[in-house]
Structure formats: C-alpha cells, structure tokens
Write a protein that holds these residues in place. Structure first.
Motif: not given
Lengths: 447, 104
Positions: A86, A90, A183, A187, A190-191
């Motif tokens: 991530y 980013l 993005h 995200a 990653a979450s």
C-alpha cells in the motif's frame, strides 16, 4: 479553476508515505524481534545454560510464551505485508497526482491564455473589418481586409488551442479518477490484509476475558434483579445483553393476580436473571459465529460492513435469546432458558480447566465503547484440537464466583422513565409490547 | 545444588535485551503512534489498523507481561553470575597476591 492535490486524488493526498513505510517496518521489526526473543529464550532454556538455576529457569518459562510470540510474529508479519504494498501505491499515486496537478495547472493557464488571444484577435479582426469599410482607397481597404482575415485566422487558431487544452484537461481528470480508484483498491486490499491479520489473533487463542465476561454478567444480573425487586408490579423489563454490547429494551406490563403471588414472586426474578444470561450467550454465540466467518481471507466486506454484520448478529440473537424468556410466556420459557445453563457451565469449566482452550474474539472497544464484545462458541480440546461437544452434559457444579454487590442506582438509569409502583398482586407474566423491531425474536418465539 | 553448570551471562543479557525490546515495542502508546494513526491516507485503513490493534490487545498484553518478567529474570541472573564471577576472581587475585606477598 483552483485545484488541489486532494481534489485530484482524494484522501490519498493526506497520506504520509514515510509514515506508512515506518508502520510496516515497525510491524516487521516486531515480528522479527518476537521470533528472535523466542529463539534466544528457547536456546537459553534448552542448551545454552545448564545447572540448577537453569533448571529453575526452565520451570519458570511457560511454553505458552513461545506460542504467543510465534502467533504475534505471524500476525505482525501479515499486517506488515499488507501495509508494505500500500505504501508503494500511495507513493506512486501521490507522485502521479502531483504531476497531474502541475499539468492541469499548466493546461488551465494555456486555456486562459488561448482564450485571451482568441478574444483579442477576434476584436482585432472586427476592428479591421470595420475600418476596411471606411477606407479612403482600395489599397487601404485591401490591406485592412487582409489584416482582418489574418486576425480572424489567429483567433481561430487560439480557440482551437484552447479547445485542445480543454480536451487534455478532461483526459488528465480521467487519469486522476483512475488514480483515485487505484488508491481505493490498494487501501481496500491493505484493509483486508490487516483484517486478516487481526483475525489471526482468534486462531487457537486462549480467552482470558471469559471470566471477566462472567463477572460482568453476574453484576448485570444482580443489578437487574435488584431493580426488579424494587419495581415489582407493572414494570418495564430491560433485558440487558451487556456482553454483546446490545441493550434490548422490552416493555412488559405485567399483570399480577394474587392467585399466583408466591410462585411468580419466586420465578420472575429467576427468569429475568436467566433472561440476561440467555440473551448474552445467544448474542455471544451469534456474534462469534459471524465474526469467525470473517477469518476467511476472501471475505470482501469492508470493516464497516463487517462490523455492522456483527452488530446485527449480536442484536438479533440477543433479541432472540431474551425473547425466549422475556417474551409473551416468560414463565413457560423458563425451562428453555434452564437448558442453556449447562452450556454456560461448560464455557466456565472450559476456561477454568487447565488443558482446554476457547476460541474467542478480542474486545472491539471502538464499537459501542467497551460494551461490545464478540465471543465465538466453539470450544476446542488443547491436545487434539477437536471440537468438544457443546451439548449440555452432567458434571459437578463449578465453584461459585464470589457474590457481586448490586448497584441498583446504576441500573435504574438504564430504564427511563423509572416508574416506581406500588406492590401489586402477582400472576402470569404477559408481555404486551416489544419496543424494538425484532424479526429474529419473532422467529425465535415461534420455534 | 548441581555439581556442574555452564552459563554465558552475556548471552542471557542479550536475550533479556531482545525481550525488553519486544516489551517496549508492544507498549500500546508506542505501537499506536508508530502505526501512523491519521496519516495513512485512508479512513478505512485507519479503521483496519485500529481493528488490528484491538484484536491483538489481549495477546499483546500477555506477551508483554511474560517478556517483561523473563527479561527481568534473565537480567538479574546474568548480573548475579557476573557479580559472582567478579567476586570470585577478586578473591582469587587477593589470595594469589597474599600468597605471593607471604613468599617474600
């Protein structure tokens, strides 16, 4: 048009790549240190240190520590693995977003300039055209006509340039949209990775909080009984499923004929006490089951969706559990509630018996403060890992927990408005109205 | 008492050091701040990090306590062995010196 990085790439603009990388490194380092310390302690225990003191040290080190260190390391490594990629995305999104912002600023300027040029040339063409009409001779007329034509062509070129710049702006904005989506995907991934790492704590974990849960429930039960004792007659009955973080309020006017005074006086408080426990156990099991489903890494729900599912499961099952005993036939439901007691006892035995472990969710304090807990219902045998039969079984009573002092004042505040009533004759309990929509309660009562 | 023992105080000390580092890393405040609350660039991700920390809080606390206890034990043990070694060494030196002095 005034633009900002945030307007282009959304909340990614506020992320700090270095901080995300640091977070990933922190987790990775923690995982590494947890493994290293486990290895070193094992070595000191196994071979590096011999003698009487070493023997004493071996006795002092619990094997559970190594298991905990390993699990913690695995969880931290999984979380670090989720954050690392991530951070890369980013970084790229922000860099690309900044480039797009510069390009869009330049394009905006290009549009402004071209429009100004077009307007100026257009005015120039009109002026030349007007003057040509007033020209004294044909030579001057021709020259002015030519000037008007040149200015008109220049205005056209500038307009075309502005148009091209506008098209480039649209394209750049589409690129910004693609960045935002990229993005968001990163995200979300990653979450999900972090959620997976979070749920790794549930696997094979010993639950230390169940006794606390029992203590909480004892306190709540005692407080509720105390409150009911002070408000016999027409009362609002609160079935408080504290452990699940759900407060279920049932309004239950109770008619109390004198005939059954003695029996009801004895059974009502008992039934209410059981109601709290039954509701809590049901809620706990339901929330736990819902929670365990999310161990599946392919689960694509967002954190909020998942938490909402937990709450729904807890609330629904809490209503169902409470409804079985606090519903229309509270007295008739008492035997069903009693059937839950052995399960409760088994849970207590499981955590108080060495060699048994209980799968359990950790407290999720951010939901409904400290009230919301999730407990799965599966008990596993430590040695074999096989599921223990959760059906009621006849075993000696576990030692009773110390009495918990009642706090009627604290409980009274939960059931507003408080309606102190005069003692009334007692009789069959009838629940006339349920204040919360509870389709699951209906299902449960119908069973 | 054991008739034989072998120990490496430096190794015990190093083990205690790593265990203490774990203890320090597991400190709630330290971990939360290093996980970058408010600067991850995604509200959902921030929630997931909170979720992660919350889910592991019990086990983290347990490991922290166990590691702290072991680190203290190991450090005290290493110190005790080292002190004993120094004391014995000192006593031997003194005895050797006295013996040498007596021989003059």
């Amino acid at each position: 048009m005034s633009r900002s990085l945030e307007s282009l790439i959304g909340e990614a603009a506020h992320g700090r790549v270095g901080q995300v990388q640091r977070a990933a490194r922190t987790l990775d380092q923690l995982a590494e240190d947890a493994l290293s310390s486990g290895r070193m302690i094992k070595h000191a225990r196994a071979a590096g240190w011999t003698g009487g003191a070493a023997e004493a040290f071996r006795g002092a080190v619990d094997d559970e520590l190594f298991s905990n260190l390993k699990k913690l390391a695995d969880g931290c490594r999984a979380a670090a693995d989720a954050l690392g990629p991530y951070a890369g995305v980013l970084d790229e999104v922000q860099s690309e977003g900044r480039r797009l912002l510069q390009r869009l600023d330049a394009l905006d300027e290009q549009v402004r300039d071209a429009e100004q040029v077009a307007a100026a040339r257009s005015a120039e063409a009109q002026t030349a055209q007007s003057l040509a009409g007033l020209a004294a001779d044909s030579v001057q007329h021709a020259r002015l006509q030519e000037s008007a034509a040149n200015a008109s062509r220049a205005a056209g070129a500038a307009t075309a340039s502005a148009g091209a710049a506008r098209q480039a702006i649209v394209k750049a904005e589409q690129q910004a949209q693609a960045l935002r989506e990229r993005h968001e995907r990163a995200a979300r991934q990653a979450s999900q990775g972090l959620s997976h790492a979070a749920h790794m704590s549930l696997r094979d974990g010993r639950f230390d909080g169940l006794l606390d849960f029992g203590g909480d429930m004892a306190t709540v039960g005692a407080d509720v009984l105390d409150w009911v004792g002070d408000n016999s007659g027409k009362v609002a009955i609160g079935a408080l499923a504290l452990a699940a973080g759900c407060v279920v309020v049932l309004t239950a006017p109770v008619s109390v004929p004198a005939a059954a005074a003695a029996a009801a006086a004895a059974t009502l408080p008992a039934a209410l006490g059981l109601a709290g426990r039954a509701g809590a156990i049901s809620a706990v099991s339901g929330a736990g089951a819902a929670g365990l489903k999310t161990v599946d890494p392919t689960d694509t729900r967002t954190v909020d969706e998942r938490n909402n599912d937990y709450i729904k499961a807890a609330l629904g099952l809490s209503l169902a559990g409470a409804g079985k005993v606090a519903g229309p036939r509270i007295q008739q439901a008492a035997p069903k509630v009693k059937a839950l007691q052995p399960v409760d006892k088994q849970l207590r035995r499981a955590v108080s018996t060495p060699g048994k472990r209980v799968y359990i969710h950790e407290p999720r304090r951010k939901l409904l403060g400290d009230m919301y807990w999730e407990y799965p219902s599966t008990i596993v045998d430590k040695a074999g890992g096989a599921a223990v039969d959760a059906r009621p079984e006849r075993q000696p009573e576990p030692a009773k927990r110390p009495a918990v002092p009642c706090r009627p004042d604290a409980v009274n505040g939960l059931f507003a408005p408080r309606q102190p009533t005069a003692p009334s004759p007692l009789g069959p309990v009838q629940v006339s109205r349920i204040t919360l929509p509870a389709p699951m309660l209906v299902d449960a009562c119908a069973r | 008492m054991a008739s034989f023992f072998r120990v490496n105080p430096a190794e015990l000390d190093a083990t205690a050091g790593v265990a203490l580092r774990v203890v320090n890393q597991l400190d709630d405040g330290n971990l939360s701040s290093r996980l970058g609350a408010g600067s991850l660039g995604s509200g959902d991700l921030e929630d997931a990090v909170d979720d992660f920390l919350g889910s592991w809080s019990n086990r983290r606390e347990k490991v922290r306590e166990q590691a702290q206890r072991l680190a203290t034990l190991l450090q005290a043990t290493a110190d005790a062995y080292s002190t004993t070694e120094v004391n014995v060494q000192g006593a031997m030196s003194a005895a050797g010196g006295a013996s040498a002095g007596g021989g003059r």
